[in-house]
Design an enzyme around this catalytic site. Sequence first.
Site, PDB file in Angstrom:
ATOM      1  N   SER A 291       7.137 -16.253   1.632  1.00  0.00           N
ATOM      2  CA  SER A 291       8.540 -16.107   3.109  1.00  0.00           C
ATOM      3  C   SER A 291       7.908 -15.926   4.310  1.00  0.00           C
ATOM      4  O   SER A 291       8.411 -16.056   5.270  1.00  0.00           O
ATOM      5  CB  SER A 291       8.405 -14.048   1.645  1.00  0.00           C
ATOM      6  N   ASP A 542       6.279  -3.344   8.364  1.00  0.00           N
ATOM      7  CA  ASP A 542       5.674  -4.823   7.450  1.00  0.00           C
ATOM      8  C   ASP A 542       4.567  -4.844   8.614  1.00  0.00           C
ATOM      9  O   ASP A 542       4.931  -6.032  10.087  1.00  0.00           O
ATOM     10  CB  ASP A 542       6.540  -5.619   7.638  1.00  0.00           C
ATOM     11  N   HIS A 545       4.352 -10.249   8.523  1.00  0.00           N
ATOM     12  CA  HIS A 545       5.597 -11.511   8.730  1.00  0.00           C
ATOM     13  C   HIS A 545       5.200 -11.334  10.113  1.00  0.00           C
ATOM     14  O   HIS A 545       5.714 -10.020  10.757  1.00  0.00           O
ATOM     15  CB  HIS A 545       6.991 -11.161   8.388  1.00  0.00           C
TER      16      HIS A 545
END
Length: 573
Positions: A291, A542, A545
């Site tokens: 990802s 998060d 990312h």
Amino acid sequence: MSWGRKGSPRMSSFSSHRRPLSWILVSVGGLAVFLIYASFVLLSSSIGATVQDLFYVVGSSGKIHGSVASSINKDTTDANMNKSFDLVNDKTSLDPQSRTVSSGVSSDSSIEQTDTKSSSQVELGGSSSVNSQITKEGSGIETSDAAASNAQESVTSLSNGAHSANSSLPAKPHPQIDLPLAAANSSRAEPTTSNEASTSFSDSNSTANITSSADCDLYHGDWIYDQSGPLYTNNSCPIITQMQNCQGNGRPDKDYENFRWKPSQCDIPRFDPKKFLELMRGKTLAFIGDSVARNQMESMLCILWQVETPKNRGNRHMQRYYFRSTSVMIIRIWSSWLVKLTSDPFDYAPAGVDKLFLDVPEEKLMEYIPKFDVVVLSSGHWFAKRSVYILNNEIVGGQLWWPDKSKPKKINSAEAYRISVETILTALVTHPNYTGITIVRSYSPDHYEGGAWNTGGSCTGKDKPLAPGELVENGHTNYMHQQQVTGFNRAIKKLTNRSKLKLMDITEMFQYRHDGHPGPYRSLDPKKITKRGRNGRPPPQDCLHWCMPGPVDTWNELVFEIIKKEFDGVAAS
């Protein structure tokens, strides 16, 4: 009234119609001339340009890719292009706007489930729908953050492999190999940031120690405040995964968007999307990995989207965006570990547990490698997930899985990562039909502080890069980076084809960018918690990312520099 001969009704009628008749003849003649001229213009500009474009695209690319198209027959071309690049049957209609948003960290175990299942089951199929829906990744934070893995692996193992990253560096660089100084130099630089918000990137050029582009180390330098701002906004790019849309999710600060990377020895110019598309004319760029690879691919698309809206030719297993003006294809293929993956039972490992054949590259991925001119590989974070490691047809270790606690594992997760890197890169540099450029993006740091993603780790409140002396070394990140570089160096020695191998070493420079993650701003939920509670516990967030726009765009500026050097002979100055 006089009715003489000249004034007779017959003569008067004839005289009154004679002039209009002549005008009719003149008009018909003029119309004929116009039609002849218009036909000539249409033939010379439309068909002629079409034929010229067709031959120019084929001739300039050197080989005909699935992405090459002409405007002679748009429908036929697009259909053929779809067939040549579809790796799987199209089962899902894609629409960039129709993604669902998840706000819970608990869903992390199901992140990118569809892609995970398909990573070893890629097959040929029919054409995809013109309307595409981007795969829902990022429905939670990956369990693959470095802190989570630290809890499973012994810290004492860090010293065992600490020296191995540099032990296999070749004495003389191979012309097909690009080893940045960051991989060969064990000393760690200290990137600095500007304390003055008024200091612009352009102002720093006057004091920079400029060297030739061929000798420039792109990976050591400073994060400099740039008043010109990002290359795009969250409102000017329609494909940002919602979890990375920090401004759209309500993040109140924006300075993290305005810091640009300035190498110590040279300058990196702002990304020129038109030049990029022209330089890549007729070529295909593929992002392959997890990802975080998707994060980088979307960043590239957002930059290019500012000059041309691409055609979506993707399906739920493979994203493909085609830029018609230059026949450039941007592709993303999901591959969580880059090696063979199965959930079938093996020896004493039961069904349902992911099993990695560390010495076998993902087979279907390798079948399509020859179609790509530039490949950007990224991996590593999935080695913190539950899995079984198989080497030489023998179970040698596992992550979050080991049935016999009395029996020692032969390798840990970081060592398994090293073997997988060596396996996939060896497969690329020895593939008889692959001649492209492989750019290995080094391990991307996370910034969970005070715990892992699921044990209270946080990057809440970080709003600017770390200053010199503020960086706290992350032992796991450094160890994973060392293992990756070791695998890279070992694959170098096996290079036999005409491909080129580049290490884009971003790990050190990005350890200073703890401000660039979404943190708690992961969704549109107006009721989401963004601050610590009364007990001091941080909200779910998060820290793996990267926000878009944000620091991740620098990765593609570096990719552009590598491509410019290879295709155009021009790099940073």
